[in-house]
Design a protein around this motif. Structure first.
Motif, PDB file in Angstrom:
ATOM      1  N   ARG A  90       0.689  -1.494   0.124  1.00  0.00           N
ATOM      2  CA  ARG A  90      -0.153   0.008  -0.146  1.00  0.00           C
ATOM      3  C   ARG A  90       0.756   1.353   0.058  1.00  0.00           C
ATOM      4  O   ARG A  90       2.019   1.218   0.858  1.00  0.00           O
ATOM      5  CB  ARG A  90      -0.901  -0.008   1.321  1.00  0.00           C
ATOM      6  N   PHE A  91       0.318   2.447  -0.763  1.00  0.00           N
ATOM      7  CA  PHE A  91       1.275   3.542  -0.715  1.00  0.00           C
ATOM      8  C   PHE A  91       0.505   4.600  -1.055  1.00  0.00           C
ATOM      9  O   PHE A  91      -0.739   4.580  -1.459  1.00  0.00           O
ATOM     10  CB  PHE A  91       2.182   3.258  -1.860  1.00  0.00           C
ATOM     11  N   ARG A  92       0.761   5.851  -0.912  1.00  0.00           N
ATOM     12  CA  ARG A  92      -0.133   6.818  -1.539  1.00  0.00           C
ATOM     13  C   ARG A  92       0.976   7.875  -2.316  1.00  0.00           C
ATOM     14  O   ARG A  92       2.377   7.920  -1.968  1.00  0.00           O
ATOM     15  CB  ARG A  92      -0.641   8.024  -0.196  1.00  0.00           C
ATOM     16  N   ILE A  93       0.498   8.638  -3.346  1.00  0.00           N
ATOM     17  CA  ILE A  93       1.185   9.718  -3.834  1.00  0.00           C
ATOM     18  C   ILE A  93       0.838  10.947  -3.023  1.00  0.00           C
ATOM     19  O   ILE A  93      -0.443  11.378  -3.197  1.00  0.00           O
ATOM     20  CB  ILE A  93       1.080   9.988  -5.364  1.00  0.00           C
ATOM     21  N   THR A 102      -5.397  12.350  -5.283  1.00  0.00           N
ATOM     22  CA  THR A 102      -6.617  11.471  -5.579  1.00  0.00           C
ATOM     23  C   THR A 102      -7.012  11.648  -7.107  1.00  0.00           C
ATOM     24  O   THR A 102      -7.922  10.907  -7.608  1.00  0.00           O
ATOM     25  CB  THR A 102      -7.718  11.690  -4.744  1.00  0.00           C
ATOM     26  N   ALA A 103      -6.244  12.544  -7.694  1.00  0.00           N
ATOM     27  CA  ALA A 103      -6.782  12.790  -9.160  1.00  0.00           C
ATOM     28  C   ALA A 103      -5.778  12.539 -10.297  1.00  0.00           C
ATOM     29  O   ALA A 103      -4.478  12.955  -9.956  1.00  0.00           O
ATOM     30  CB  ALA A 103      -7.117  14.312  -9.547  1.00  0.00           C
ATOM     31  N   PRO A 133     -10.780   5.748  -1.579  1.00  0.00           N
ATOM     32  CA  PRO A 133     -11.303   7.229  -1.844  1.00  0.00           C
ATOM     33  C   PRO A 133     -10.236   8.223  -1.119  1.00  0.00           C
ATOM     34  O   PRO A 133     -10.223   9.212  -1.477  1.00  0.00           O
ATOM     35  CB  PRO A 133     -12.467   7.196  -1.249  1.00  0.00           C
ATOM     36  N   ASP A 134      -9.718   7.617  -0.142  1.00  0.00           N
ATOM     37  CA  ASP A 134      -8.632   8.668   0.484  1.00  0.00           C
ATOM     38  C   ASP A 134      -7.182   8.467  -0.190  1.00  0.00           C
ATOM     39  O   ASP A 134      -6.336   9.244   0.245  1.00  0.00           O
ATOM     40  CB  ASP A 134      -8.392   7.988   2.050  1.00  0.00           C
ATOM     41  N   GLY A 135      -7.130   7.965  -1.429  1.00  0.00           N
ATOM     42  CA  GLY A 135      -5.622   8.287  -2.019  1.00  0.00           C
ATOM     43  C   GLY A 135      -4.757   7.198  -1.915  1.00  0.00           C
ATOM     44  O   GLY A 135      -3.858   7.365  -2.315  1.00  0.00           O
TER      45      GLY A 135
END
Length: 299
Positions: A90-93, A102-103, A133-135
């Motif tokens: 799991r990761f986020r930008i 998120t876009a 939804p939280d990115g």
């Protein structure tokens, strides 16, 4: 050397009129700025294309070894993976202020391309994670052998001015345990996978220069003409540099027309560093995805 004649007064007047008209048209077309831009929509029609690349495809800058660029950061939840068993990575930008982005815009039909490769350039995985939804993105990884790896996120998002920003960011990850490195196979112009033979041809590759690379697919000595579309092309080609794992995505030329691709596939090959590169060619036949690997020397 070319010889140029002095332009006539009439020609100079005509040139001035055309130039002024062009400047006026440019000013009018940019009058509405970036208003009304939908960050969650499809790739902008204004994205740069060369006429040979697939529509909407943008070339990321850099060698993919940085975790942060252009104000965006690749932020994994962990940098350790379990050994010899499937796992969820799991990761986020993140962008300004550490907020999750998120876009994203589609790149070869996907909002995110995720890669994992071992330091000896084995254990290649190419996945398309899903975003909550939280990115938070989740990539379902196959079991990985112990060793040091690098995880890459390839994506296109937009900056604060609404400009598309194509990026490849990465972080080192570790799978605990001991496993010997596998020596990199010698450079070759051919490789095989699942009964298919792939032959590479083209000019000698020079670091930092654009070259056309042709991959020809055959089976049982006969040209293959039933390649099926995969990611809006007939083959996907990714390269990793021996030693530092620098990343390169080789962009395909041509258009997809039905399920009869091949036998020749052409790519724009711009490899930023000299040395050996391990290339991974992915193509689909009969609904099955094949991944072939070959070592390519770059001067």
């Amino acid at each position: 050397m070319p010889v140029f004649s002095r332009p006539s007064s009439r020609s100079m007047i005509l040139l001035a009129v055309v130039t002024a008209a062009g400047l006026l048209a440019t000013a009018c077309s940019s009058g509405d700025g970036m208003s009304g831009m939908d960050h969650g929509g499809p790739a902008s029609s204004a994205a740069p294309t060369s006429g040979h690349d697939m529509p909407g495809m943008a070339m990321p800058s850099g060698d993919g070894l940085a975790a942060e660029s252009a104000g965006f950061r690749f932020a994994p939840e962990t940098t350790t993976l379990p050994a010899t068993q499937p796992s969820a990575f799991r990761f986020r930008i993140t962008g300004a202020g550490g907020a999750a982005v998120t876009a994203f815009e589609p790149e070869q039909t996907k909002l995110m391309h995720f890669y994992l490769i071992r330091s000896d350039l084995g254990g290649f995985q190419h996945l398309h994670p899903t975003m909550a939804p939280d990115g938070t993105w989740t990539a379902g990884l196959a079991a990985a052998q112990p060793g040091k790896y690098r995880a890459y996120a390839q994506f296109t998002t937009k900056d604060g001015a609404g400009k598309a920003v194509p990026l490849v960011l990465s972080q080192q990850v570790t799978v605990p345990g001991d496993a010997p490195d596998t020596p990199l196979p010698a450079a070759s112009s051919t490789t095989t996978v699942d009964g298919y033979t792939l032959t590479l041809s083209g000019d000698k590759l020079m670091a930092g220069m654009s070259h056309e690379l042709t991959v020809t697919v055959a089976k049982d000595g006969k040209p293959v003409t039933d390649l099926q579309p995969y990611l809006d092309t007939y083959a996907h080609l990714t390269g990793f540099h021996a030693g530092d794992q620098a990343f390169a995505h080789l962009h395909p030329h041509g258009e997809v027309k039905g399920e009869h691709g091949g036998p020749e596939l052409k790519f724009e090959a711009t490899l930023p560093k000299a040395g050996d590169w391990r290339l991974f060619v992915q193509f689909r036949t009969g609904g099955v995805l094949h991944t072939a690997a070959v070592t390519l020397a770059v001067s």
